[in-house]
Design an enzyme around this catalytic site. Structure first.
Site, PDB file in Angstrom:
ATOM      1  N   ASP A   1       2.501  14.472  16.448  1.00 55.85           N
ATOM      2  CA  ASP A   1       2.679  14.489  15.001  1.00 55.85           C
ATOM      3  C   ASP A   1       1.337  14.420  14.302  1.00 55.85           C
ATOM      4  OD1 ASP A   1       4.072  14.711  12.665  1.00 55.85           O
ATOM      5  OD2 ASP A   1       4.636  12.596  12.556  1.00 55.85           O
TER       6      ASP A   1
ATOM      7  N   LEU B   1       0.816  -1.212   0.000  1.00 56.87           N
ATOM      8  CA  LEU B   1       0.000   0.000   0.000  1.00 56.87           C
ATOM      9  C   LEU B   1       0.846   1.255   0.000  1.00 56.87           C
ATOM     10  CD1 LEU B   1      -2.470  -1.170   2.770  1.00 56.87           C
ATOM     11  CD2 LEU B   1      -2.986  -0.986   0.353  1.00 56.87           C
TER      12      LEU B   1
END
Ligand SMILES: *[C@@H]1O[C@H](CO)[C@@H](O)[C@H](O)[C@H]1NC(C)=O
Ligand SMILES: *[C@@H]1O[C@H](CO)[C@@H](O)[C@H](O)[C@H]1NC(C)=O
Ligand SMILES: *[C@@H]1O[C@H](CO)[C@@H](O)[C@H](O)[C@H]1NC(C)=O
Ligand SMILES: *[C@@H]1O[C@H](CO)[C@@H](O)[C@H](O)[C@H]1NC(C)=O
Ligand SMILES: *[C@@H]1O[C@H](CO)[C@@H](O)[C@H](O)[C@H]1NC(C)=O
Ligand SMILES: *[C@@H]1O[C@H](CO)[C@@H](O)[C@H](O)[C@H]1NC(C)=O
Ligand SMILES: *[C@@H]1O[C@H](CO)[C@@H](O)[C@H](O)[C@H]1NC(C)=O
Ligand SMILES: *[C@@H]1O[C@H](CO)[C@@H](O)[C@H](O)[C@H]1NC(C)=O
Length: 846
Positions: A653, A534
Site C-alpha cells: 500500500d 492529528l
C-alpha cells in the site's frame, strides 16, 4: 467494502516554510546608458544613475537596490541576460542607506564607493602602493574589475582586481585559494538573504595544509570538503570530471594553492555560487528559456555531509545502513555499537587488533572506490611511487594509511599521500573513487594470491582456514534456516496471543518492544483531547503526545469496534517492530490496556508527502533537490523492506499519503497494516483479498490478485511520476477520464517532451539530467508486465547511472486500455486534491 482512513499524522501542522526558492530574482529595469564606457578615471567617476559595460558587453557594473530594501550597493551583473544576477558586490557589508552612491578612483589608484550626498566613503579598495601615476579602473569582459596604469594592456599585473575579492560567486577565471606571496586568502561567502548581500553563514575556502582541499562551513560547522586534487579532479566530486565544456585547474606550489575553472564555449554562461540554502551550486543560464539551471551542487547525498560515519567509518549511500567500518571486523568494529545500531555512525569505528609497529609485521588492506580521508594532517610526496609510499608508511609508527596522489597517468597512480591521524570523512562511490591502503595488524590481512604461492606453510594454513570457514558457513546457514522456520512459527503464535488478553508479559517479550504505560499515554495526549488529535483514520484517531521529558510521539489509537483494524494492528506491530531503517517510520512501542490498543510512533512534524504534492500551492515548498532526496529515500526504504531487512516484506500500500516526512524532509514509509512477509523461495502470492489504493495498484494485482515485490515497484513508479509532476495518478485530467498520469507521462516520453511533465512549482532551476532520469525510472517501474519492471536494487543503481545506460521503457500498465479501476475511480473519488486517500479492500470473486 470501502474503508476510508487517514494516514497516520496526515493532518499535522507543517513546519514553518522552508526556504525553497534558489534563485536570486532581483528584477530591475535599467536603462541602457547613452554612451557605454568600461573605465573610470579620477576625473570621470561613476554616478549612481550610470553603468560601466565591459567592452564585449558581457558584464555591467553599477548601483543596485535589492528588492524590498532601501539600501544601495555597487554591484556587477551579466549585461546580456534578462534576469539581473548580481555576481559581485563591493560594499556588501556597508550599504548606502536611503541615498544614492558614487564610485570614484583617487589619483593614487584607490577605488572608493561613497554616499553621493554626504561624500561619506562606505567602501574602498586596498592601497595601490603608489605605483600608479595615471590610474584607471576598467571592467573586463571576464567580469573582473581591475585597477591599472592607464595605457597598460591586459596581461600586466593589476594594482588591484575584483577577482581577488569574491563575494558569493566564482566566475570562470577567478582563483579561489591562498596566495603565499600576498597573504591573500579568498573566501566565497553566501549572501545573508536574497535581499541582503552582507556576509551570510555559509562560506567556502581553501585549506592549504597537508593535501590541499576546499572546505565549506556553515557557521562553525564543517559541512563538506571537496577532497584533494588527484591530477584529474577533486576526489570528493567525481561527477565534475564529466563536464565537457568545463575544465578545472588546480595550482599547488610554494607561491599559491588555488582552484579555478574555465569554460571553453563562450556561449555558455556559468557560475559557481555559495548560498545559504544549497551550499554550493554550479548554475548555467539557459538562453532558450531565459532561466538559470542548476548543473551540479554539493553536498549531494547523505554521505557528502562531513564525517557522517566518524573515524575509520565509510559511508555508502546505496547501502542500508549507510555506515560501515573501513575494514570489517575483526580489524575494526563500531565504537558505540548501540548508536551504530540506531543508525548513528558519527562515532565511527575503532581498531580491534593492535598494530605491531616495533616488530614490523603490520600490513595494509586496500579499499577501493573511495573519497580519500580528510587530509589536513597528511603528507604528500610527488616523487614516490606506490611501493615507496607503502614503505614510507610502514617506517613511521603513527602512519595510518597511504594512497596515490596523482591518478592522471592511469594504472595504480603515482605520487604518495600518507596519513598520520584517524581517517575521517570517507565515502564510497560506484565508480571514479580511489584506492586507499589502510594499515592493519598482520592478523587482519587477507592474503593475496601471490602471497599464497610464497609459502607452502601459508597455503596449508589458508586451506585449513578456508575449510573451517566453509564448515562455519554451513553451520551458520543451518542455524539461520532453523531460526527462520522457528520465526515463522513464532509469528503465528504472536499473532494469536494478541487475542489473549491475559498474556501481556509474554507478548512484550515476543515483540521485543517497549510496552507503554496507559496512564503515561493518557497524560501525554492530554486525555486524548481534541487539540492533540492529528487525524482520524479507519483504524481510529491519531494523537500527538508529549512525554514529560519533552519527547514527542504519534499515538495511533485503535477503535474498539473495528475488527479489521485489530487484524491490521497485530500485523503492523509484529512487522514494524522488527524493522529499523532511516526511511521507515520508527515504532517506539505499543500500549495495550483492556480493550485499548495503541501504536506509539516517532512524531513526524512535516505531515505526509501527499500534503506537499497535492495540496494547492504547497508544491512550491518542495524544490527539486528535496524531491530527489524523497525519491531516493523511498527507494532505499523499499529496498530494505524487499531485500535487506531480516524479514522480506511487500508493503502492498505504498502511496504518497503513506510517506511521512521528518523535520528535515526525509521520507519515511509508514503504514504496514497491509504488508505481507514472504519467504525466500516464494516470489509471488495469490490472494482473494485485494487491498491497496486506486492509482497505485499494479495491473496484475488489481485484476488477478497476484502480488509480488514487483507490485511495490509499480507503486513506487507511480510515486516517482507523482513527485516529478506534482499530480495525482488519477482524477487530475478530469476533463478526460481516459487519460491518467501514467499515460500522460508515457505519451510525453514518446514525443520527447518529458520536461513538460515537470511540476511548474519546482521553480526555475533543477538539473535536467536528474529529472529526466527519474521520469525514465518511473516509467520503467510502471511497465505493464511485472517481469519487465526492475527490482528495487536495480532502481537504486539506476538512480545514480547515466540516463543513456537505462533500458527503454515499454508501455505502462493501465495506460492505453481502460482498466476497471479507472472507470470506478472516476465515480468513487472526484476529490483529487484531498489529503486522505482511499484504501480499497475488495473481495474478488475468483
Ligand atoms: C544622471 O543624473 C544627472 C543629474 O543628476 C544627469 O545630469 C545625468 O545626465 C544623468 N545620467 C544619465 C546617464 O542618466
Ligand atoms: C540628499 O541631498 C538632497 C539635496 O541636497 C536632500 O534633499 C536629501 O535630503 C539628502 N538625502 C540624504 C539621505 O541625506
Ligand atoms: C582562510 O579563511 C578561512 C575563512 O575565514 C579560515 O578559516 C582559514 O583558516 C584561512 N586560511 C588561511 C591559510 O589563512
Ligand atoms: C609560503 O612561503 C614560505 C616562505 O617563502 C614557505 O616557507 C612556505 O612553505 C610557503 N607556504 C606554502 C603553503 O607553500
Ligand atoms: C556552445 O554551446 C552552444 C549552446 O549550448 C552550442 O549550441 C554550441 O554548439 C556550442 N559550441 C561549441 C563550439 O561547442
Ligand atoms: C614482537 O614480537 C615478539 C616476539 O614474537 C613478541 O613477544 C612481542 O609481543 C611483539 N611486540 C608487540 C608489540 O606485539
Ligand atoms: C612520523 O610522522 C610524523 C608526522 O609526519 C612525524 O612527526 C614523526 O616524527 C614521524 N616519526 C618518525 C619516527 O619518523
Ligand atoms: C601526474 O601524472 C601525470 C601523468 O603521469 C603527469 O603528467 C603529471 O605531471 C603528474 N602531476 C603531478 C603534479 O606530478
Amino acid at each position: 467494502m470501502v474503508t476510508r482512513r487517514t494516514s497516520f499524522c496526515s493532518s499535522m501542522k507543517p513546519l514553518p516554510l522552508r526556504n525553497i526558492s534558489i534563485l536570486l530574482i532581483i528584477l530591475a529595469t535599467f536603462t541602457t546608458p547613452s554612451r557605454a564606457r568600461d573605465t573610470i578615471t579620477p576625473t570621470q567617476p561613476l554616478a549612481d544613475n550610470d553603468t560601466l559595460i565591459s567592452s564585449g558587453g558581457d558584464f555591467a557594473l553599477g548601483f543596485f537596490t535589492p528588492a524590498g530594501t532601501n539600501n544601495r550597493y555597487l554591484g556587477l551583473w551579466y549585461h546580456k541576460i534578462s534576469e539581473q544576477t548580481i555576481v559581485w558586490v563591493a560594499n556588501r557589508d556597508e550599504p548606502i542607506v536611503g541615498s544614492t552612491g558614487r564610485l570614484s578612483i583617487t589619483p593614487g589608484g584607490v577605488l572608493a564607493v561613497a554616499d553621493a550626498n554626504t561624500s561619506a566613503v562606505v567602501w574602498r579598495s586596498a592601497n595601490a602602493a603608489g605605483r600608479l601615476t595615471s590610474p584607471v579602473a576598467q571592467l573586463l569582459d571576464t567580469g573582473n574589475l581591475v585597477v591599472k596604469q592607464d595605457g597598460d594592456g591586459s596581461g600586466t599585473a593589476y594594482a588591484w582586481q575584483g577577482f581577488d575579492h569574491p563575494t558569493d560567486t566564482m566566475l570562470p577565471g577567478m582563483k579561489v585559494g591562498v596566495d603565499n606571496r600576498t597573504g591573500r586568502n579568498s573566501t566565497v561567502t553566501s549572501w545573508r538573504s536574497k535581499s541582503d548581500p552582507s556576509l551570510g553563514t555559509v562560506y567556502a575556502f581553501m585549506d592549504p595544509r597537508g593535501n590541499p582541499e576546499i572546505y565549506i562551513y556553515a557557521g562553525p560547522k564543517k559541512i563538506w570538503r571537496s577532497g584533494a586534487w588527484n591530477g584529474v579532479r577533486l576526489s570528493g566530486s567525481p561527477d565534475t570530471a564529466t563536464y565537457q565544456d568545463f575544465s578545472f585547474s588546480f595550482v599547488s606550489n610554494s607561491d599559491e594553492v588555488t582552484y579555478s575553472y574555465v569554460i571553453s564555449n563562450k556561449s555558455i554562461v556559468s557560475r559557481l555560487v555559495v548560498t545559504e540554502e544549497r551550499v554550493v551550486q554550479r548554475r548555467v543560464w539557459l538562453w532558450e528559456s531565459s532561466q538559470w539551471s542548476v548543473y551540479w551542487y554539493a553536498p549531494k547525498d547523505p554521505c557528502d555531509k562531513y564525517g557522517v560515519c566518524g573515524p575509520y567509518g565509510t559511508c555508502d549511500p546505496n547501502n542500508s545502513p549507510v555506515c560501515k567500518c573501513l575494514v570489517s571486523e575483526p580489524a575494526f568494529a563500531p565504537k558505540n555499537p548501540g548508536n551504530w545500531a540506531l543508525r548513528d555512525g558519527s562515532q565511527g569505528c575503532v581498531r580491534r587488533t593492535a598494530l605491531d609497529c616495533e616488530n614490523g609485521t603490520d600490513g595494509f588492506v586496500a579499499v577501493s572506490n573511495l573519497k580519500l580521508p580528510e587530509s589536513e594532517d597528511s603528507v604528500v610526496d610527488m616523487g614516490l611511487d606506490l611501493d615507496g609510499c607503502r614503505r614510507k608508511c610502514l617506517m613511521n609508527c603513527s602512519c595510518t594509511a597511504y594512497a596515490a596522489a596523482n591518478i592522471s597517468g592511469g594504472g595504480s597512480g603515482s605520487g604518495c599521500v600518507v596519513w598520520f591521524s584517524e581517517l575521517v570523512d570517507i565515502r564510497s562511490y560506484i565508480d571514479n573513487g580511489q584506492d586507499l591502503y589502510v594499515r592493519v595488524a598482520a592478523a587482519d590481512i587477507v592474503p593475496t594470491p601471490e602471497q599464497f604461492r610464497k609459502s607452502k606453510r601459508a597455503t596449508v594454513a589458508v586451506t585449513v582456514s578456508l575449510l573451517l570457514g566453509t564448515l562455519l558457513l554451513a553451520c551458520v546457514g543451518c542455524f539461520v534456516w532453523r531460526r527462520k522456520k522457528k520465526r515463522r512459527v513464532t509469528l503465528g503464535v504472536t499473532g494469536t496471543s494478541f487475542n489473549d488478553k491475559s498474556n501481556a508479559a509474554s507478548r512484550e517479550h515476543d515483540l521485543d518492544l517497549p510496552l507503554f504505560d496507559f496512564d503515561t499515554i493518557l497524560a501525554s495526549t492530554n486525555q486524548f483531547s481534541e487539540e492533540n488529535k492529528l487525524g482520524e483514520g479507519g483504524f481510529g484517531p491519531v494523537y500527538k503526545g508529549t512525554l514529560e521529558n519533552g519527547q514527542e510521539l504519534g499515538v495511533k489509537r485503535l477503535s474498539r469496534t473495528s475488527t479489521q483494524g485489530l487484524e491490521e494492528f497485530k500485523n503492523e506491530v509484529v512487522l514494524i517492530a522488527k524493522l529499523q531503517h532511516r526511511n521507515l517510520v520508527r515504532l517506539l512501542g505499543c500500549c495495550i490496556q483492556g480493550e485499548e490498543r495503541m501504536l506509539i510512533y516517532e512524531y513526524m512534524p512535516n505531515k505526509s508527502l501527499d500534503f506537499f504534492l497535492f495540496e494547492k500551492g504547497k508544491g512550491a515548498l518542495l524544490d527539486w533537490q528535496t524531491r530527489y532526496q524523497v525519491i531516493l529515500g523511498i527507494a532505499r526504504g523499499l529496498l530494505y523492506l524487499h531485500q535487506d531487512s531480516r524479514l522480506r516484506i511487500i508493503h502492498r500500500d505504498l502511496k504518497a499519503s503513506n510517506i511521512l516526512l521528518d523535520k528535515e524532509m526525509n521520507p519515511k514509509i509508514s503504514d504496514f497494516g497491509m504488508a505481507r512477509i514472504f519467504g525466500g523461495d516464494e516470489t509471488d502470492f495469490n490472494t482473494i483479498k485485494v487491498v491497496g489504493t486506486y492509482g497505485y495498484m499494479s495491473p496484475e494485482y488489481a485484476m488477478d490478485g497476484v502480488f509480488s515485490v514487483k507490485s511495490d515497484v509499480f507503486s513506487f513508479g507511480v510515486l516517482v511520476l507523482e513527485v516529478v509532476s506534482g499530480k495525482k495518478n488519477r482524477g487530475v485530467y478530469s476533463h478526460s477520464h481516459h487519460v491518467n498520469l501514467l499515460s500522460h507521462a508515457w505519451s510525453l516520453w514518446r514525443e520527447g517532451k518529458s520536461m513538460q511533465l515537470v511540476d511548474e512549482l519546482i521553480g526555475y532551476s533543477y538539473p535536467m539530467d536528474e529529472v529526466l532520469r527519474c521520469i525514465k525510472i518511473g516509467l520503467l517501474c510502471v511497465q505493464e508486465r511485472p517481469e519487465d519492471r526492475p527490482l528495487m536494487s536495480s532502481v537504486i543503481l539506476m538512480l545514480s547511472s547515466d540516463i543513456a545506460s537505462l533500458p527503454q521503457p515499454k508501455q505502462p500498465g493501465f495506460a492505453a486500455r481502460r482498466g476497471p479501476f479507472e472507470t470506478e475511480s472516476s465515480t468513487s473519488n472526484q476529490d483529487s486534491s484531498g489529503v486522505n486517500d482511499i484504501t480499497v479492500t475488495m473481495l474478488q470473486g475468483r
